[in-house]
Design an enzyme around this catalytic site. Structure first.
Site, PDB file in Angstrom:
ATOM      1  N   HIS A 255       3.394  -4.812   7.362  1.00 33.46           N
ATOM      2  CA  HIS A 255       3.599  -5.080   5.940  1.00 33.46           C
ATOM      3  C   HIS A 255       5.021  -5.527   5.589  1.00 33.46           C
ATOM      4  O   HIS A 255       5.219  -6.563   4.979  1.00 33.46           O
ATOM      5  CB  HIS A 255       3.221  -3.846   5.127  1.00 33.46           C
ATOM      6  CG  HIS A 255       3.354  -4.023   3.659  1.00 33.46           C
ATOM      7  ND1 HIS A 255       2.387  -4.632   2.897  1.00 33.46           N
ATOM      8  CD2 HIS A 255       4.352  -3.699   2.805  1.00 33.46           C
ATOM      9  CE1 HIS A 255       2.781  -4.674   1.641  1.00 33.46           C
ATOM     10  NE2 HIS A 255       3.970  -4.101   1.553  1.00 33.46           N
ATOM     11  N   GLU A 295       0.039   5.312   5.161  1.00 34.80           N
ATOM     12  CA  GLU A 295       0.130   4.006   4.505  1.00 34.80           C
ATOM     13  C   GLU A 295       1.588   3.582   4.283  1.00 34.80           C
ATOM     14  O   GLU A 295       2.044   3.452   3.160  1.00 34.80           O
ATOM     15  CB  GLU A 295      -0.635   3.995   3.182  1.00 34.80           C
ATOM     16  CG  GLU A 295      -2.132   4.141   3.351  1.00 34.80           C
ATOM     17  CD  GLU A 295      -2.888   3.840   2.064  1.00 34.80           C
ATOM     18  OE1 GLU A 295      -2.822   2.693   1.606  1.00 34.80           O
ATOM     19  OE2 GLU A 295      -3.532   4.756   1.546  1.00 34.80           O
ATOM     20  N   HIS A 297       4.732   1.329   3.746  1.00 37.10           N
ATOM     21  CA  HIS A 297       4.933   0.000   3.163  1.00 37.10           C
ATOM     22  C   HIS A 297       6.390  -0.435   3.319  1.00 37.10           C
ATOM     23  O   HIS A 297       6.754  -1.003   4.331  1.00 37.10           O
ATOM     24  CB  HIS A 297       4.485  -0.012   1.711  1.00 37.10           C
ATOM     25  CG  HIS A 297       2.999   0.025   1.543  1.00 37.10           C
ATOM     26  ND1 HIS A 297       2.184  -1.012   1.927  1.00 37.10           N
ATOM     27  CD2 HIS A 297       2.177   0.989   1.057  1.00 37.10           C
ATOM     28  CE1 HIS A 297       0.926  -0.711   1.680  1.00 37.10           C
ATOM     29  NE2 HIS A 297       0.884   0.516   1.156  1.00 37.10           N
ATOM     30  N   GLU A 311       2.830   5.505   1.139  1.00 37.55           N
ATOM     31  CA  GLU A 311       2.095   5.515  -0.117  1.00 37.55           C
ATOM     32  C   GLU A 311       1.349   6.828  -0.348  1.00 37.55           C
ATOM     33  O   GLU A 311       0.942   7.146  -1.463  1.00 37.55           O
ATOM     34  CB  GLU A 311       1.123   4.336  -0.192  1.00 37.55           C
ATOM     35  CG  GLU A 311       0.666   4.045  -1.601  1.00 37.55           C
ATOM     36  CD  GLU A 311      -0.130   2.765  -1.724  1.00 37.55           C
ATOM     37  OE1 GLU A 311      -0.602   2.493  -2.830  1.00 37.55           O
ATOM     38  OE2 GLU A 311      -0.275   2.032  -0.726  1.00 37.55           O
TER      39      GLU A 311
END
Length: 321
Positions: A255, A295, A297, A311
């Site tokens: 990401h 998650e 990022h 996240e």
């Protein structure tokens, strides 16, 4: 550790770290430490992160609608964004000590000082800013995902916009070693370059539908980017030559990417729940994150470590010795 919620707003707290230690060999035996600092509200959705002039890490809380600050000791302070449900996304440090961030839902650019003073600047109607960086001209440059544009905002709030081909969906943006601004075009599968005067060039990525997202200037003078669909790390020189490096893990979905203090590039793999490292020679190492479904990022380097936004409601820090 990511499945409960506790409300907490506009206060300071010292969060106890969740720590993981393991050995990892990537040519040399190294000691790996990963600390994870839960936020007061685990549903706040931390997203972008950047090192501030005060040495702390500043991050956006996309769902909590706040800007957060965390020190090396894990002390957290949060500041409410004035506009409700603003969609705060990417945050970047400015040359004068402030930090700039995007509000893609509100169509605004935000500024926060290290003292916590917040200012918002409205963009033209219909704007959806996402990526942001300060350019060599002391202006703030941003990507407009909805309008398929690159925007420039002066310190006084004056805005100029530069059109891209329809469907480009520009994402992240950063300054290159050539003094231009470089950005990813997520849907048109290209890396873009815009000069401070507004001239635009585009470079197609060899892998089709690779979905470029994060981009960062490397220590070698090139730009490095991640391909969320292509499952690769890309490198583009300022003359437009592109190389691609496949990731070891399948469906890693990289990401964001940043240049580390160790001369390598570091990136998040939110699909594989890992932090990745790639040398300028193309050697890749991956490090699992202790929290399940973290998650990851945004990612930033500071104080000899790599900081990343999870996240699931945590800020992570990875150090290697």
């Amino acid at each position: 550790m990511c499945f409960y919620r506790r409300s907490f707003s506009c206060c300071t707290a010292a969060s106890p770290p969740i720590q993981n230690k393991s050995k990892h060999t990537g040519g040399l035996a190294m000691q790996l430490n990963i600390n994870e600092y839960p936020l007061p509200d685990l549903a706040s959705g931390p997203y972008g992160i950047a090192r501030g002039a005060d040495g702390a890490l500043w991050f956006t809380e996309q769902k909590g609608n706040r800007i957060g600050r965390i020190t090396a000791a894990g002390q957290i302070t949060e500041y409410d964004v004035p506009t409700q449900d603003a969609g705060v996304s990417i945050i970047a440090a400015g040359n004068s000590g402030e930090l700039w961030f995007t509000e893609y839902k509100a169509g605004k650019i935000g500024k926060i000082t290290v003292q916590g003073e917040l200012t918002e600047y409205a963009l033209p109607a219909g704007s959806a800013p996402f990526g942001i960086t300060e350019g060599p001209d002391d202006a703030v440059w941003y990507t407009d995902m909805a309008g398929h544009k690159i925007g420039r905002m002066s310190r006084s709030g004056e805005v100029a916009e530069y059109e891209l081909p329809s469907g480009s969906f520009p994402s992240f943006i950063t300054e290159g070693s050539d003094g231009a601004l470089w950005f990813t075009q997520n849907q048109s599968n290209a890396i873009g370059r815009i000069a401070p005067e507004g001239g635009i060039r585009e470079f197609q990525i060899p892998t089709s539908q690779s979905g470029p997202v994060g981009i960062a200037a490397g220590p070698d003078g090139a730009l490095w980017f991640v391909e969320i669909n292509g499952n690769q790390i890309g490198r583009i020189t300022v003359s437009g030559e592109i190389c691609e490096y496949p990731l070891p893990s399948e469906n890693a979905r990289p990401h964001a990417i940043t240049s580390g203090e160790d001369g390598a590039l570091w990136f998040t793999e939110w699909g594989a729940n890992q932090i990745g490292r790639i040398t300028v020679e193309g050697d890749i190492t991956e490090y699992p994150i202790p929290a399940e479904y973290a998650e990851p990022h945004g990612i930033a380097a500071a104080g000899g470590g790599i900081w990343f936004a999870e996240e699931c409601g945590q800020i992570g820090r990875l150090t290697i010795r």
